[in-house]
Design an enzyme around this catalytic site. Sequence first.
Site, PDB file in Angstrom:
ATOM      1  N   GLY A  12     -93.043 -87.375  73.104  1.00 34.64           N
ATOM      2  CA  GLY A  12     -93.536 -87.921  74.365  1.00 34.64           C
ATOM      3  C   GLY A  12     -92.460 -88.073  75.421  1.00 34.64           C
ATOM      4  CG  ASN A  13     -88.347 -87.933  74.220  1.00 37.34           C
ATOM      5  OD1 ASN A  13     -89.143 -87.381  73.455  1.00 37.34           O
ATOM      6  ND2 ASN A  13     -87.045 -87.734  74.147  1.00 37.34           N
ATOM      7  CE  LYS A 127    -102.935 -91.041  68.388  1.00 40.52           C
ATOM      8  NZ  LYS A 127    -101.506 -91.228  68.128  1.00 40.52           N
TER       9      LYS A 127
END
Length: 311
Positions: A12-13, A127
């Site tokens: 995600g970064n 999730k």
Amino acid sequence: MSKKRLVIALGGNALGNSPEEQLDLVKETAKTIADLAEEYDVIIGHGNGPQVGMINNAMEFSSKEGGKTPYMPFPECGAMSQGYIGYHLTQSIEAELERRNVKKDVACIITQVVVDPNDKAFEKPTKPIGSFYTKEEADKIAAEKGFVFVEDAGRGYRRVVPSPIPTRIVELNVVEQLIQAGDIVITVGGGGIPVVETENGLKGVAAVIDKDRSSAKLALDANADMLVILTAVDRVCINYNKPNQKELAEMTLAEAKEYIAEGHFAPGSMLPKVEACLDFVESTTNGVALITSLEKAKYALKGETGTIIKK
């Protein structure tokens, strides 16, 4: 002589929470991809958690609040996220390659991934996705649509979907053709659009496949030499954030399993990455896996940092 083949799973970064932030971030991501593409054949997988949540929330809100848009099923939201993340990555990587005068094309494949409808994950969705609701709102939607909701950290109730294991990458042959042609390929975005096989063909299901597991499956089926999982840390650590924290330059399969049993890797963070690496390494003859940061990927492939997982 053919180049070694890498499957790179972007964390995600490497992306962003908004289109503007993402377009800015992927310019840096593109530099790392271009570095690696000069020496290796590169296939890229990526996450889509914030992005698919944003799309799902927006479509849900518009449908509910008079925007006159239809309700958008979750698999279609996943496909939308693959498209716009892929567009940003493609544009940025192409620009970086052109700046370096490297003659390579970049292709983004909207990718379906088959899951087993009998996967135990469907029995217990975990999730969280989409908007927050009051208990009354959640109960009403659950009754109408059969969704499952859970209370989320005191902030309200959120829908939860299953996270099944990937069993087959539908567009694998297309990926292989593009790699053979020397292209950089972006695929299994967000873990891929989950589909099940039916008598009438493939059918999308509301689920989220872990992108590291899908990338491991891709690495295995595409005969990659290495699975590279790029995250926020340079090396995997045991006793993380404790006074006796220790960085690991490498782990064997046996050592990794022992560390997992001892609880060294957090379930929502490093554990799925290590497990994905084990999935790949256990199933190959000579394949190895690498976990490192986006910024240090080039150096990690030279053995200067990162954590190697091997037999």
